[in-house]
Design an enzyme around this catalytic site. Sequence first.
Site, PDB file in Angstrom:
ATOM      1  N   HIS A 221      35.260  34.059  49.429  1.00  0.00           N
ATOM      2  CA  HIS A 221      35.233  35.535  49.442  1.00  0.00           C
ATOM      3  C   HIS A 221      34.008  36.023  49.856  1.00  0.00           C
ATOM      4  O   HIS A 221      33.876  37.431  49.795  1.00  0.00           O
ATOM      5  CB  HIS A 221      35.396  35.888  47.780  1.00  0.00           C
TER       6      HIS A 221
HETATM    7  C1  UD1 Z   1      31.114  40.240  44.376  1.00  0.00           C
HETATM    8  C2  UD1 Z   1      29.534  39.868  44.502  1.00  0.00           C
HETATM    9  C3  UD1 Z   1      29.496  38.520  44.632  1.00  0.00           C
HETATM   10  C4  UD1 Z   1      29.967  37.858  43.565  1.00  0.00           C
HETATM   11  C5  UD1 Z   1      31.475  38.152  43.576  1.00  0.00           C
HETATM   12  C6  UD1 Z   1      32.291  37.409  42.517  1.00  0.00           C
HETATM   13  C7  UD1 Z   1      28.261  41.575  45.488  1.00  0.00           C
HETATM   14  C8  UD1 Z   1      27.343  42.313  46.888  1.00  0.00           C
HETATM   15  N1  UD1 Z   1      29.037  40.742  45.729  1.00  0.00           N
HETATM   16  O1  UD1 Z   1      31.772  40.059  45.578  1.00  0.00           O
HETATM   17  O2  UD1 Z   1      27.896  38.214  44.670  1.00  0.00           O
HETATM   18  O3  UD1 Z   1      29.980  36.089  43.640  1.00  0.00           O
HETATM   19  O4  UD1 Z   1      31.590  39.577  43.372  1.00  0.00           O
HETATM   20  O5  UD1 Z   1      33.707  37.455  42.560  1.00  0.00           O
HETATM   21  O6  UD1 Z   1      28.250  42.555  44.573  1.00  0.00           O
HETATM   22  N2  UD1 Z   1      38.813  43.862  45.089  1.00  0.00           N
HETATM   23  C9  UD1 Z   1      40.037  44.412  44.739  1.00  0.00           C
HETATM   24  N3  UD1 Z   1      40.150  44.313  43.386  1.00  0.00           N
HETATM   25  C10 UD1 Z   1      39.230  43.823  42.491  1.00  0.00           C
HETATM   26  C11 UD1 Z   1      37.795  43.606  43.088  1.00  0.00           C
HETATM   27  C12 UD1 Z   1      37.575  43.984  44.277  1.00  0.00           C
HETATM   28  O7  UD1 Z   1      41.121  44.639  45.290  1.00  0.00           O
HETATM   29  O8  UD1 Z   1      39.484  43.756  41.350  1.00  0.00           O
HETATM   30  C13 UD1 Z   1      38.317  44.202  46.655  1.00  0.00           C
HETATM   31  C14 UD1 Z   1      37.833  45.292  46.820  1.00  0.00           C
HETATM   32  O9  UD1 Z   1      38.819  45.919  48.017  1.00  0.00           O
HETATM   33  C15 UD1 Z   1      36.515  44.944  47.650  1.00  0.00           C
HETATM   34  C16 UD1 Z   1      36.648  43.542  47.860  1.00  0.00           C
HETATM   35  O10 UD1 Z   1      37.569  43.047  46.997  1.00  0.00           O
HETATM   36  O11 UD1 Z   1      36.254  45.649  48.945  1.00  0.00           O
HETATM   37  C17 UD1 Z   1      35.343  43.056  47.582  1.00  0.00           C
HETATM   38  O12 UD1 Z   1      34.689  43.579  46.206  1.00  0.00           O
HETATM   39  P1  UD1 Z   1      33.275  43.496  46.119  1.00  0.00           P
HETATM   40  O13 UD1 Z   1      32.930  44.624  44.964  1.00  0.00           O
HETATM   41  O14 UD1 Z   1      32.517  43.671  47.348  1.00  0.00           O
HETATM   42  O15 UD1 Z   1      32.766  42.077  45.341  1.00  0.00           O
HETATM   43  P2  UD1 Z   1      33.229  40.847  45.834  1.00  0.00           P
HETATM   44  O16 UD1 Z   1      33.503  40.450  47.227  1.00  0.00           O
HETATM   45  O17 UD1 Z   1      33.994  40.159  44.905  1.00  0.00           O
END
Ligand code: UD1
Length: 359
Positions: free
Chosen positions: A205
């Site tokens: 991820h």
């Molecule tokens: C975040 C943390 C990472 C942690 C991880 C655990 C940061 C910079 N990164 O990354 O350190 O290890 O969480 O999982 O804070 N999305 C969905 N549904 C959800 C959540 C996210 O669709 O319920 C999608 C969103 O479109 C988003 C992408 O996933 O663009 C990434 O979400 P983001 O909030 O950046 O966090 P993680 O990649 O999970």
Amino acid sequence: MKILTVIGARPQFVKACMLSRWLKIDHDMKEVIVHTGQHYDSNMSDVFFSQLNLAKPDYQLSIGSSSHGEQTGKMLIELEKVMVKEKPDLVLVYGDTNSTIAGGLAASKLDIPIAHVEAGLRSFNRKMPEEINRIVTDHLSSLLFCPSQTAVDHLRNEGIKENVYNTGDIMYDAVLDFKERALEHSNLLSQLTLTANNFYLATIHRGENTDDLKRLSVIIDGLKQLDLPVLFPLHPRTNKQLKKWNITDTNQVSNIMFIEPISYFDMLTIASQAKYILTDSGGLQKEAYMLKIPCLTLRTETEWTETIDSGWNQLVDLSTSKNIVEAVLKTKIPKDYSSLFGNGEASDLMYQHIKSWLK
Ligand code: UD1
């Protein structure tokens, strides 16, 4: 005394539930839980609250996804409002996510002391947003709870010496506490007709892998060439990128079994029964070690260097897919094992330190 806990992403729910238990039984303490909404899908959030018996958040900020700056900025604005209203004695933040740094910044601007759980971790790669989040949060914090001596040493090297405690890892508390229950409750393995030790578990991820077409293609290609089924719970970000680049048809790929994100109980069960784990997750690298499953970390560096030194974890160079296959073939279960992350009493120790610090 009032503690305001800021959480927002999957691993933070796991960590917070362990410390929250102590705060709940102490009648002199009141915990106010704020969920930033960084993770918002039900299988990324709600299922953790129910399985871990974590109290429903007092505030749900529903910030959701956007660019890093925008997401962090929106959190900062909303968290400040909550902190002004609640006037906590201490703000508790976990790990290295955008929710962590937003909680730390909001509190420090209001001169509210901060306790950081999982302090002192360093990958020494400042291109990772998580590395910046960790460094800044550590430098803002008054109480720093480190999972290992290496983390304590990193803080010392940056001049942070006061109120730094090696408590052991709070995720180890959770593994010890929930493992048996997870094994009893999860039937995912049989649903998928997999058997213990006859599959690999993969999760990806990190932006450095998901947002780089070449690296993501190399990873998928490498997994396709492995000799056993690969169970791959898909993080929404990874799912989105695989679809965008049409790298693979996520419903129908050779030995890779793509599934939706799974609950904590399913993850503990699957992880403890996989032959090896291939991941770029920080939490899962540690859980692999705690469950005594060899791990291949699909990154150029890791903040969990002790697991590499122990021989239970290795970094895999992602310049070609062949490297993944070769690394898997060469992997063996190491003979030695020692407890690297404390004795499963991290949350108790943190609670005691918080209590005496607040006196
Ligand atoms: C975040 C943390 C990472 C942690 C991880 C655990 C940061 C910079 N990164 O990354 O350190 O290890 O969480 O999982 O804070 N999305 C969905 N549904 C959800 C959540 C996210 O669709 O319920 C999608 C969103 O479109 C988003 C992408 O996933 O663009 C990434 O979400 P983001 O909030 O950046 O966090 P993680 O990649 O999970």
